[in-house]
Structure formats: structure tokens, C-alpha cells
Design an enzyme around this catalytic site. Structure first.
Site, PDB file in Angstrom:
ATOM      1  N   GLU A  82      16.067  44.201  62.193  1.00 49.89           N
ATOM      2  CA  GLU A  82      15.161  44.239  61.041  1.00 49.89           C
ATOM      3  C   GLU A  82      14.393  42.933  60.926  1.00 49.89           C
ATOM      4  O   GLU A  82      14.685  41.956  61.619  1.00 49.89           O
ATOM      5  CB  GLU A  82      15.953  44.492  59.751  1.00 49.89           C
ATOM      6  N   ARG A 108      29.787  45.022  56.114  1.00 51.36           N
ATOM      7  CA  ARG A 108      29.876  44.024  55.053  1.00 51.36           C
ATOM      8  C   ARG A 108      31.046  43.091  55.359  1.00 51.36           C
ATOM      9  O   ARG A 108      32.189  43.527  55.478  1.00 51.36           O
ATOM     10  CB  ARG A 108      30.054  44.724  53.710  1.00 51.36           C
TER      11      ARG A 108
END
Length: 350
Positions: A124, A202
Site C-alpha cells: 500500500e 495486528r
């Protein structure tokens, strides 16, 4: 099956995700009242299941992007994109408004994501639209660490001490390839362009509960196989600001992102890339009007009213590959208009 109507620039309905760290900066851009729920994420152009975009303008209003791609195939995607990805729309773009810190996280690459999850990996990029004084983010490591030290620092809550901290301002840009540990921190509004994937590992979440009052799941073990532990000399994208000329920010096999800072009308004809184009308006106000289409019989242009869309700050549109000949006209009363232009380069990355 939908009738094969002529394609045109597509705008999409609001598609928000409420999150524990979300802010309120996107609300005025989206025409929401000040007392509306904090947004956090606005999924602008998405074919991710359960978070799909639905068209809001023209004859295709109310239809999902995924279904339109399934029906129109290369006319939306481009022939080369369709050959590579079939009907899986390969890009996801968002606006992210962080009033507090996002979790420290990492994304898998294509090989690991396909093996574990049957989907794309996630590389990204971030473009900072605005930042509060002193705002920062994390991208990459600031010193070498071992897998063992990684586990210990996650356990004792010191993982951020070994991450590279970057104070940010409007216009800053970062490429976050899969494997790079990162976190967006409070006071930052960004545009995010990424592979079409919602897979996140995470690592650390500051020991805070989610919106449901429960601690959010961590993926400490899974992340070890995804992390690139190498320390790099440069994490921030360096580019030169130019007016009325496209400036490349990120160019790779996953996506090309350019910034266009304009104060006058300009023409874009991008058929050579054989790709759809996404515009994200990060400042100002403009109109986009298609000139021609490819892939249709002569005379099968959309109605005049459907050929033009207005794009304002905090909003986005998708131009199908068959419509990649168009004019962009900024509203000079709004001052400079800044657009992020996103497409897949099938000319130089085959």
C-alpha cells in the site's frame, strides 16, 4: 445480468467503517452532520466482500462494483488487467482519518496471503492530506532486531521503540510494501491506495479495547513469517512538486500513483496502459468529462449527462478502461485542485 449500457465515470455511495481510532475530519467532506458517528475509514473504490462499493450516479446506480466488473470485464478493467486478474478488481482505495493511533501491524505478500487466506497480499501507499502539529507515523525499523527480540518487545510493549518514527505534514508520501511494520498515528488524514486485500496482522494495539469493549485480536505469531526485518535507508517517498504536470509517487507492478496539482484544464488519454483509472480528490474541486470510448460500436457514447462528473475534496471516481480519454477541469474558484491518479501500468510491467 445487467443490460450492456455504455460505461461512464462512476461515483460511489458512502461506504464507511467505524473504528476505535476514527475521527471526524471526513464528515464535512462527505456532507455528514457534525454529530454523526466518527468514520475512521471511507472505502472509496472497493470490491472487497462485505465492503463493496455501489454506484450512485447514472444508469448503473445501485449496482455493486464487483457485479459491474463481472459483467463488463475488460471494458472496465482493461484487457491486460482482465487477463491477469480475471474479474477480481485488484485495487482498493480509502480515506483514513485517525484521531488516535492505529495498531502496529504488517501485511503478508501475495505468496503468503494466497497460501494462508486465498487472496491477494497487501502492499500500500499513503498520501498525507493533512496532519496536526507534531503528528507522526511509523514505517519500518530504525535498528536491526531478531525474531526473538520482536517477540519480547511485543510482550513488554516496547515495540514502537525500534520502529522508525516520521513526523508528517501535508503532501508527505510513504510506500508500505508487504512485510513492512507500520502504524498510522493520531492527527493524520491520509489517502491510502493498496492491493485489494483486507488481511492485516495486528502486532500491538496499546492494550486498548475495541468498540465492543473487548480486546482486539493480535496476530503476533502469524506476523513473524510476514515481517521484513531489514533496516532501510529511506522510507519516505521523495518527489518534486510541479503544477499542471503529473508527478509519479509510486510506480510498481501493483499500481501506479501520480499526483496532479492543477489550476487549469488538462486532457488525459491513457489507453496505452490498458487499465481503469481512479481519481481521488485530496484538495479542491473539478469536473471530469470523457471524450471518447473504446470497445463499443461507433456512436455508443453514454448520454451527455453521464459523460461528466463533479469531484470534490474527499471523494473519488472510477474511469473504466474503455473511457480512458477525458478532460479534467478544475474549479478555479476553489483554488488549486490536487488529484491522486491511480492505474495499473500494463505497458511497462507485463
Amino acid at each position: 445480468m445487467i443490460e450492456q449500457l455504455p460505461l461512464y465515470p462512476l461515483l460511489f455511495e458512502n461506504n464507511f467503517r467505524a473504528v476505535v481510532w476514527g475521527g471526524s475530519s471526513l464528515k464535512p467532506m462527505k456532507g455528514l452532520p457534525a454529530d454523526a458517528e466518527c468514520i475512521g475509514e471511507s472505502w472509496e473504490v472497493s470490491a472487497v466482500p462485505q465492503m463493496e462499493s455501489f454506484v450512485k450516479n447514472g444508469p448503473l446506480a445501485g449496482i455493486s462494483l464487483a457485479y459491474i466488473v463481472e459483467q463488463y470485464k475488460e471494458l472496465v478493467l482493461g484487457k491486460a488487467v482482465y487477463e491477469k486478474y480475471d474479474t477480481a478488481f485488484p485495487i482498493l482505495v480509502k480515506y483514513i482519518d485517525a484521531v488516535s493511533d492505529l495498531s502496529v501491524q504488517v501485511h503478508p505478500d501475495d505468496a503468503l496471503a494466497w497460501a494462508r487466506h486465498g487472496c491477494f497480499g497487501k502492499s500500500e501507499m499513503w498520501y498525507v492530506i493533512s496532519a496536526a502539529p507534531g503528528a507522526y507515523l511509523y514505517s519500518g525499523f530504525n535498528q536491526p532486531i531478531s525474531r526473538y527480540e520482536y517477540e519480547k518487545r511485543v510482550e513488554d510493549g516496547s515495540i514502537c521503540e525500534v520502529l522508525q518514527k516520521h513526523e508528517v505534514k501535508t503532501g508527505d508520501c510513504f510506500y508500505i510494501p508487504s512485510g513492512r511494520v507500520h502504524a498510522i498515528c493520531g492527527g493524520v488524514l491520509i489517502a491510502e491506495i493498496q492491493q485489494s486485500s483486507d488481511i492485516t496482522y495486528r502486532i500491538f494495539d496499546y492494550n486498548r479495547p475495541g468498540l465492543d469493549g473487548k480486546m482486539r485480536t493480535l496476530h503476533i505469531e502469524e506476523a513473524k513469517d510476514a515481517i521484513d526485518f531489514k533496516v532501510y535507508d529511506q522510507y519516505k517517498v521523495c518527489y518534486e512538486n510541479r503544477v499542471n504536470k503529473p508527478v509519479p509517487l509510486v510506480v510498481n507492478q501493483f499500481f501506479v500513483v501520480k499526483i496532479l496539482e492543477v489550476d487549469r484544464a488538462f486532457h488525459r488519454k491513457l489507453y496505452k496502459y490498458d487499465s481503469f483509472i481512479i481519481y481521488m480528490c485530496v484538495e479542491g474541486d473539478c469536473a471530469i468529462r470523457i471524450r471518447s470510448t473504446e470497445g463499443y460500436e461507433k456512436g455508443a457514447m453514454p448520454a451527455e449527462a453521464d459523460r461528466v462528473v463533479r469531484l470534490t475534496q474527499g471523494n473519488s471516481c472510477l474511469i473504466p478502461a474503455s473511457c480512458a480519454d477525458f478532460d479534467v477541469s478544475p474549479n478555479n474558484e476553489a483554488g488549486i485542485t490536487k488529484l491522486l491518479e491511480v492505474y495499473i501500468d500494463n505497458k511497462n510491467f507485463e
